[in-house]
Design a protein around this motif. Sequence first.
Motif, short mmCIF file in Angstrom:
data_model
loop_
_atom_site.label_atom_id
_atom_site.label_comp_id
_atom_site.label_asym_id
_atom_site.label_seq_id
_atom_site.Cartn_x
_atom_site.Cartn_y
_atom_site.Cartn_z
N MET A 18 0.82 -1.21 0.00
CA MET A 18 0.00 0.00 0.00
C MET A 18 0.85 1.26 0.00
SD MET A 18 -3.34 -1.03 2.29
CE MET A 18 -4.43 -2.34 1.69
N PHE A 19 2.05 1.19 0.54
CA PHE A 19 2.96 2.32 0.43
C PHE A 19 3.34 2.54 -1.04
CE2 PHE A 19 4.61 3.02 4.91
CZ PHE A 19 4.31 4.37 4.89
N ARG A 20 3.52 1.44 -1.77
CA ARG A 20 3.94 1.56 -3.17
C ARG A 20 2.78 1.92 -4.09
NH1 ARG A 20 6.63 -3.50 -2.27
NH2 ARG A 20 5.11 -4.54 -3.62
N LYS A 21 1.62 1.30 -3.86
CA LYS A 21 0.52 1.39 -4.82
C LYS A 21 -0.70 2.13 -4.31
CE LYS A 21 1.63 -2.78 -7.46
NZ LYS A 21 1.07 -3.98 -8.11
N GLY A 22 -0.74 2.46 -3.04
CA GLY A 22 -1.93 3.06 -2.47
C GLY A 22 -2.99 2.01 -2.17
N TYR A 23 -4.06 2.46 -1.53
CA TYR A 23 -5.14 1.53 -1.17
C TYR A 23 -5.83 0.98 -2.42
CZ TYR A 23 -9.69 -0.08 0.52
OH TYR A 23 -10.81 -0.83 0.77
N ASN A 24 -6.22 1.85 -3.33
CA ASN A 24 -6.96 1.40 -4.51
C ASN A 24 -6.11 0.57 -5.45
OD1 ASN A 24 -9.44 2.64 -3.82
ND2 ASN A 24 -8.69 4.62 -4.53
N GLY A 25 -4.81 0.87 -5.52
CA GLY A 25 -3.94 0.15 -6.44
C GLY A 25 -3.45 -1.18 -5.92
N GLY A 106 -1.62 10.04 6.18
CA GLY A 106 -1.94 11.11 5.23
C GLY A 106 -2.40 10.57 3.90
N ASP A 107 -1.74 9.50 3.42
CA ASP A 107 -2.12 8.91 2.13
C ASP A 107 -3.56 8.39 2.18
OD1 ASP A 107 0.43 9.45 1.25
OD2 ASP A 107 1.15 7.38 1.44
N PHE A 108 -3.90 7.68 3.26
CA PHE A 108 -5.26 7.16 3.40
C PHE A 108 -6.27 8.29 3.56
CE2 PHE A 108 -5.46 2.43 4.64
CZ PHE A 108 -4.49 2.09 3.72
N SER A 109 -5.88 9.36 4.23
CA SER A 109 -6.80 10.48 4.43
C SER A 109 -7.27 11.03 3.09
CB SER A 109 -6.12 11.59 5.24
OG SER A 109 -5.80 11.14 6.54
N ILE A 110 -6.37 11.06 2.12
CA ILE A 110 -6.71 11.56 0.79
C ILE A 110 -7.49 10.53 -0.01
CG2 ILE A 110 -5.73 12.25 -1.44
CD1 ILE A 110 -3.43 13.52 0.11
N GLU A 111 -7.05 9.28 0.08
CA GLU A 111 -7.54 8.26 -0.85
C GLU A 111 -8.86 7.61 -0.44
OE1 GLU A 111 -5.64 4.56 -3.41
OE2 GLU A 111 -4.64 5.23 -1.59
N LEU A 118 -15.70 3.04 7.24
CA LEU A 118 -14.94 2.31 8.24
C LEU A 118 -13.54 2.91 8.39
CD1 LEU A 118 -14.68 -1.54 8.65
CD2 LEU A 118 -12.61 -0.15 8.62
N LEU A 119 -12.86 3.14 7.28
CA LEU A 119 -11.51 3.68 7.33
C LEU A 119 -11.51 5.16 7.73
CD1 LEU A 119 -9.94 1.91 4.23
CD2 LEU A 119 -9.56 1.39 6.64
N ARG A 120 -12.54 5.91 7.30
CA ARG A 120 -12.62 7.31 7.69
C ARG A 120 -12.75 7.43 9.21
NH1 ARG A 120 -15.61 11.19 9.46
NH2 ARG A 120 -17.37 9.78 9.83
N GLU A 121 -13.61 6.60 9.81
CA GLU A 121 -13.78 6.65 11.26
C GLU A 121 -12.51 6.23 11.98
OE1 GLU A 121 -17.18 4.25 12.13
OE2 GLU A 121 -18.63 5.77 11.43
N ARG A 122 -11.79 5.26 11.40
CA ARG A 122 -10.52 4.85 12.02
C ARG A 122 -9.51 5.99 11.95
NH1 ARG A 122 -8.27 3.95 15.63
NH2 ARG A 122 -6.36 2.74 15.86
N LEU A 123 -9.49 6.72 10.87
CA LEU A 123 -8.58 7.85 10.74
C LEU A 123 -8.93 8.95 11.73
CD1 LEU A 123 -8.32 7.97 6.85
CD2 LEU A 123 -6.38 7.63 8.41
N VAL A 124 -10.22 9.21 11.94
CA VAL A 124 -10.63 10.20 12.94
C VAL A 124 -10.09 9.82 14.32
CG1 VAL A 124 -12.62 11.12 14.20
CG2 VAL A 124 -12.70 10.96 11.71
N ALA A 125 -10.23 8.55 14.69
CA ALA A 125 -9.75 8.08 15.99
C ALA A 125 -8.22 8.19 16.08
CB ALA A 125 -10.19 6.64 16.22
N ILE A 126 -7.54 7.89 14.99
CA ILE A 126 -6.07 7.98 14.98
C ILE A 126 -5.62 9.42 15.17
CG2 ILE A 126 -4.09 7.89 13.41
CD1 ILE A 126 -5.17 5.19 12.42
N TRP A 164 2.24 19.45 9.02
CA TRP A 164 3.34 18.53 8.73
C TRP A 164 2.91 17.49 7.69
CZ3 TRP A 164 8.26 18.46 8.89
CH2 TRP A 164 9.00 17.27 8.93
N GLU A 165 1.68 17.01 7.77
CA GLU A 165 1.18 16.08 6.75
C GLU A 165 1.18 16.74 5.37
OE1 GLU A 165 0.07 12.68 6.90
OE2 GLU A 165 1.35 12.94 8.65
N GLY A 166 0.79 18.01 5.32
CA GLY A 166 0.82 18.73 4.05
C GLY A 166 2.23 18.86 3.50
N ALA A 167 3.18 19.12 4.39
CA ALA A 167 4.57 19.22 3.96
C ALA A 167 5.08 17.89 3.41
CB ALA A 167 5.44 19.69 5.11
#
Length: 205
Positions: A18-25, A106-111, A118-126, A164-167
């Motif tokens: 997922m680091f190489r290809k992202g979630y969708n890839g 940050g990558d998941f937040s965008i994608e 499910l993943l959005r709620e997990r990101l909120v908690a993180i 920092w995520e934006g940077a």
Amino acid sequence: MPKPSNKNDIVAAGLRVMFRKGYNGAGVRDVVAEAGVPQGSFTNHFRSKEAFAAEVLDQYFAHTRELVGQALNDRSLGPRERLLRYLDIITKRLADDDYLRGCLIGDFSIEVSQTSELLRERLVAIYQEWRKPFERCITEAQQAGEISTRFSANDLADFLLVSWEGAILRMKVDRNAEALDRFKRIAFATVFTAEPPFGPQQGGS
């Protein structure tokens, strides 16, 4: 004797893919090939790719927590120095990866934030959990007179992580540390100083 579980190997492989290809890839076949296990092993452990990605994200955040503790729990440094120490640790790790990998949070937040609840709620908690140790460190810095109290520690912690995520996102485009260094230089010469940033407070008596 029960067969050993491949679950941890699959999650670790998923993180790399997922680091190489992202979630969708990242397909299930990519992940099991990376892990060197049969495809049935994936379906034995995970009910869906979405649930699998949540576990990958949790593993990544567990490692992030360790890096936060390494920097912010270092009592040999003042609280303001500890904040900068965290950013320096991350900068070094990103440089070691030739600025090709960023932050999975940050990558998941965008994608995925618009396509997976499910993943959005997990990101909120993180983000909520991630912010807390920074808020405590900033509160300590404000009490020590190292950082202005013009803004709340909660707001400053959120500003630090979001900016920092934006940077990091810009770093991935440029493939160098300029955006990271620029943020640190400006933020720690303005917002994260004892002097109130942007001049005196307007209004009031």
